[in-house]
Enzyme design. Structure first.
Site, PDB file in Angstrom:
ATOM      1  CD  GLU A   1       9.851  -9.815 -18.437  1.00 25.54           C
ATOM      2  OE1 GLU A   1       9.641 -10.691 -17.591  1.00 25.54           O
ATOM      3  OE2 GLU A   1       9.556  -8.618 -18.248  1.00 25.54           O
TER       4      GLU A   1
ATOM      5  CE  LYS B   1       7.397  -1.232 -10.794  1.00 25.49           C
ATOM      6  NZ  LYS B   1       7.584  -1.959 -12.062  1.00 25.49           N
TER       7      LYS B   1
ATOM      8  CG  HIS C   1       9.050 -32.986 -25.426  1.00 26.92           C
ATOM      9  ND1 HIS C   1       9.352 -34.278 -25.760  1.00 26.92           N
ATOM     10  CD2 HIS C   1      10.118 -32.251 -25.797  1.00 26.92           C
ATOM     11  CE1 HIS C   1      10.572 -34.332 -26.295  1.00 26.92           C
ATOM     12  NE2 HIS C   1      11.050 -33.096 -26.334  1.00 26.92           N
TER      13      HIS C   1
ATOM     14  CB  CYS D   1      -0.866   0.027   1.247  1.00 32.94           C
ATOM     15  SG  CYS D   1      -1.713  -1.528   1.579  1.00 32.94           S
TER      16      CYS D   1
ATOM     17  CD  GLU E   1       3.276  -8.282 -15.155  1.00 32.22           C
ATOM     18  OE1 GLU E   1       4.121  -7.962 -16.006  1.00 32.22           O
ATOM     19  OE2 GLU E   1       3.377  -7.980 -13.959  1.00 32.22           O
TER      20      GLU E   1
ATOM     21  NE  ARG F   1       4.438   1.631  -1.654  1.00 30.81           N
ATOM     22  CZ  ARG F   1       5.693   1.256  -1.386  1.00 30.81           C
ATOM     23  NH1 ARG F   1       6.680   1.733  -2.087  1.00 30.81           N
ATOM     24  NH2 ARG F   1       5.945   0.410  -0.430  1.00 30.81           N
TER      25      ARG F   1
ATOM     26  CD1 TRP G   1      -2.838  -4.802  -4.943  1.00 29.74           C
ATOM     27  CD2 TRP G   1      -2.410  -6.227  -3.280  1.00 29.74           C
ATOM     28  NE1 TRP G   1      -2.783  -6.067  -5.474  1.00 29.74           N
ATOM     29  CE2 TRP G   1      -2.528  -6.957  -4.476  1.00 29.74           C
ATOM     30  CE3 TRP G   1      -2.147  -6.921  -2.097  1.00 29.74           C
ATOM     31  CZ2 TRP G   1      -2.379  -8.346  -4.537  1.00 29.74           C
ATOM     32  CZ3 TRP G   1      -2.009  -8.304  -2.150  1.00 29.74           C
ATOM     33  CH2 TRP G   1      -2.120  -8.997  -3.361  1.00 29.74           C
TER      34      TRP G   1
ATOM     35  CE  LYS H   1       6.287  -7.154 -18.162  1.00 29.44           C
ATOM     36  NZ  LYS H   1       7.432  -7.540 -17.389  1.00 29.44           N
TER      37      LYS H   1
ATOM     38  CG  ASN I   1       1.601   0.549   3.877  1.00 26.71           C
ATOM     39  OD1 ASN I   1       0.402   0.764   3.712  1.00 26.71           O
ATOM     40  ND2 ASN I   1       2.551   1.192   3.218  1.00 26.71           N
TER      41      ASN I   1
HETATM   42  O1  M6R Z   1      10.528  -5.411  -7.276  1.00 27.65           O
HETATM   43  P1  M6R Z   1      10.915  -6.765  -7.739  1.00 27.65           P
HETATM   44  O2  M6R Z   1      11.801  -6.767  -8.932  1.00 27.65           O
HETATM   45  O3  M6R Z   1      11.477  -7.626  -6.645  1.00 27.65           O
HETATM   46  O4  M6R Z   1       9.548  -7.447  -8.185  1.00 27.65           O
HETATM   47  C1  M6R Z   1       9.482  -8.778  -8.600  1.00 27.65           C
HETATM   48  C2  M6R Z   1       8.177  -9.065  -9.284  1.00 27.65           C
HETATM   49  O5  M6R Z   1       7.110  -8.865  -8.417  1.00 27.65           O
HETATM   50  C3  M6R Z   1       7.976  -8.181 -10.523  1.00 27.65           C
HETATM   51  O6  M6R Z   1       9.021  -8.338 -11.422  1.00 27.65           O
HETATM   52  C4  M6R Z   1       6.654  -8.536 -11.219  1.00 27.65           C
HETATM   53  O7  M6R Z   1       6.716  -9.823 -11.764  1.00 27.65           O
HETATM   54  C5  M6R Z   1       6.339  -7.488 -12.286  1.00 27.65           C
HETATM   55  N1  M6R Z   1       4.958  -7.108 -12.189  1.00 27.65           N
HETATM   56  C6  M6R Z   1       6.592  -7.971 -13.661  1.00 27.65           C
HETATM   57  O8  M6R Z   1       6.220  -7.069 -14.639  1.00 27.65           O
END
Ligand code: M6R
Length: 642
Positions: free
Chosen positions: A515, A637, A538, A34, A522, A59, A106, A519, A132
């Site tokens: 990755e 985030k 497989h 938060c 998400e 956040r 959150w 993306k 928080n």
């Molecule tokens: O702040 P961090 O790099 O430790 O965060 C790790 C993951 O939570 C972060 O990379 C998450 O997967 C992102 N939303 C990816 O875009």
């Protein structure tokens, strides 16, 4: 001034020249993602706090609230939804207060409803807190308080803390002492900000496991859970340590332990400016951050890459150079995108440094009782430096005697301060929930580390120089891809309606395929899977049909021909092929429905370039589908819950 080394954190204007790493016994894992803002000064508090919450919304964004201390008592406004909804509801015209706190949430305990939104007040309605973290013994405290006749209006653990502070206040008649008594009684974690109509000249903040930063302006203080809410007011900040609190009055700020022992709050200067946390003309933070990558990648290498010597200078690792030189094994830890960076790093480190590397999900690491020795170097990769799973995994590695390092973006974050040494990636603030520039900067830092370790072992100056030169030119190649983003946009429009997507790559491009899939998932909510291309046969190839795009990363490397065979296998089942291919590869056009060309570079660095079109593709598909790109559903985030 930019920070250079991990422990030369930021320009110190206080009384300390180095930031010592914090010992793990002091580190607790925060459990709520938060944002907190508190203000005391001469300005009208409500607007300033709500604006600060807008900066922190990444956040957490399922509910928000604000409380100000008005002449006739507390004004509380809170609601389910985003900060914009709160902004609509606040009666700014009627508010005069110059003291208050706010929160964007959150949800962890209790659904995101108006009642569960912060602030929470005590039973008298005169004390309000935003919090928080998690109060682990909230149930026991709540039942004790209920027996005494106290009532509760929400399902949150935070309200229990508010009521407990109120209960102590009835006895002590002193806000600071009441807060101290309550905080000593609770088990769990907190980032806390508190105000009260009992005293219109006091803002109390405290920290255990959840960050609190205090900005010090001219006759005013802004406390927040991160510096983005502060930077437009002042650059001078104090980071509270765990188990510390600050009693802030208009005339000054005192830091002390929760047990009331005075501490010397060290003053740091923030090393970025307000522009870096604004959209700067871009439609979304994510797009801005994608476009910042030529700069952010260059910043990650600045002052570190020595092309002629074929070597790298990493000042933040000086203290542990021998440990690293003699490491028998490297273990890379991370979550989500950071874990993908670790996987990509494994290829670079094993290839250049020839040290065995293991890459672990930080969230799983400690639960399998990992075998670790003092010869291991464990490297946590984290953009925020606050991810609870990564912190917990690091703590496990430290307990077992490993040297622990960080590859971190946020300067002064908990992971940065908890590790023995490390490498800052210098990507600058990343606001978009989907990580983009932090990922490529993590790859830059890991490439530098691989080169640094390689040169300590068997890599020749000539080889080192070739790799360093290739790294030097990466930013301009990223720029080239960005200059041709339009072609990715039109491909995105074509495939935006797909329900399923595959991302496939081999070797060092496999992590980047993962990755790319993450993306897309998400921000567009499309079911996307990343696989090593050769694994399709497989099992997953059963899912291929003429509605399922399969994106192959297929640069001209040693696995090129083999990847072409994998493309043929998918084509033969009617799959729609998109290819990310090296410039000049005309053959690929015969196999793929759509081709995105990227400049050529050394095979171990090619994944860095392949990342950029994947980010753009996810972005444009999400825009096409009309999702909230910067604040996708269910995410936040910085994931400070385990
Ligand atoms: O702040 P961090 O790099 O430790 O965060 C790790 C993951 O939570 C972060 O990379 C998450 O997967 C992102 N939303 C990816 O875009």
């Amino acid at each position: 001034m930019r920070s250079k080394d991990f422990f030369q954190i930021i320009k110190k204007i206080g009384n300390s020249t180095s930031l010592r790493p914090i010992k793990f016994k002091n580190i607790l894992i925060g459990r709520a993602m938060c944002g907190i803002v508190g203000y005391i000064g001469a300005k009208s508090a409500a607007g300033l706090i709500v604006n600060g919450l807008k900066r922190l919304e990444y956040r957490g964004y399922d509910s928000a609230g604000v409380v100000t201390v008005e002449d006739d008592g507390l004004y509380v406004e809170k609601c389910e939804g985003k900060v914009a909804e709160l902004d609509r509801r606040v009666k700014y015209g009627e508010l005069r207060a110059t003291l208050g706190v706010g929160h964007t949430r959150w949800a962890t305990h209790g659904a995101p409803t108006d009642a569960n939104a912060h602030p929470h007040t005590d039973n008298s309605g005169a004390i309000a807190i935003v919090h928080n973290g998690i109060i682990e013994n909230h149930a026991a405290i709540k039942s004790k308080l209920s027996e005494k006749g106290y009532i509760f209006r929400s399902e949150t653990d935070s309200e229990v803390l508010a009521v407990l502070i109120g209960c102590h206040y009835e006895r002590l008649r002193n806000l600071e002492e009441a807060a101290r008594a309550a905080l000593s009684e609770i088990e769990g974690t907190f980032g806390l900000a508190m105000v009260s109509s009992h005293d219109r000249d006091i803002l109390i903040v405290a920290r255990r496991g959840s960050p609190i930063v205090i900005g010090m302006g001219e006759g005013e203080y802004i406390a927040a859970s991160d510096a983005s809410a502060i930077i437009q007011h002042t650059r001078q900040v104090i980071y509270l340590e765990d188990n510390e609190m600050a009693v802030i009055r208009r005339g000054g700020c005192l830091t002390k332990t929760i047990q009331n022992v005075a501490t010397k709050g060290k003053i740091h200067e923030l090393d970025y400016d307000v522009e870096s946390i604004e959209k700067g003309g871009f439609a979304h933070f994510m797009l801005k951050e994608i476009y910042e990558q030529p700069t952010s990648f260059r910043d990650a290498m600045r002052g570190r890459l020595m092309v002629e010597d074929g070597n790298v200078k990493l000042g933040g690792l000086r203290l542990v150079e021998d440990k690293i030189r003699n490491a028998k094994r490297l273990i890379l830890l991370g979550c989500g995108t950071a874990w993908h960076a670790g996987l990509a790093g494994e290829y670079m480190l094993e290839r250049l440094a020839k040290i065995p590397v293991e890459v672990e999900y930080a969230s799983e690491f400690r639960y399998r009782n990992p075998i670790i020795s003092a010869d291991d170097v464990v490297i946590a990769i984290s953009q925020s430096g606050e991810t609870a799973d990564t912190l917990a995994a690091l703590r496990e590695a430290k307990l077992k005697g490993a040297t622990i390092l960080g590859v971190v973006n946020v300067v002064g974050s908990t992971i940065a301060r908890s590790t023995d040494a490390g490498v800052y990636i210098h990507a600058g603030p990343e606001i978009g929930v989907a990580s983009t520039k932090a990922f490529t900067s993590q790859l830059a830092a890991l490439a530098l580390l691989a080169l640094y370790l390689g040169r300590m072992h068997s890599l020749s100056q000539l080889e080192g120089s070739m790799i360093a030169e290739a790294l030097r030119t990466i930013p301009e190649k990223i720029q080239f891809i960005l200059d041709h983003a339009e072609s990715v946009r039109s491909i995105a429009q074509e495939y935006a309606k797909a329900d399923n997507f595959f991302f496939l790559g081999r070797g060092a491009n496999f992590p980047v395929a993962l990755e790319g899939a993450l993306k897309l998932k998400e921000i567009s909510y499309i079911n996307a899977q990343g696989y090593p291309a050769a694994e399709m046969k497989h099992g997953p190839i059963a899912l291929i049909d003429d509605k399922t795009p399969a994106l192959f990363i297929v640069p001209k490397d040693e696995l090129y021909e083999k990847t072409l065979s994998n493309i043929e296998e998918v084509r033969a089942r009617g799959g729609r092929i998109i290819a990310i291919a090296g410039e000049g590869d005309t053959h690929i056009q015969k196999l793929a429905e759509s081709v995105i060309y990227i400049p050529n570079t050394l095979p171990i660095l090619q994944p860095i370039l392949a990342t950029i079109p994947l980010q753009l593709l996810a972005y444009y598909i999400a825009v096409e589908r009309g999702t909230n790109v910067d604040m996708p559903r269910n995410l936040a985030k910085s994931v400070t819950v385990e």
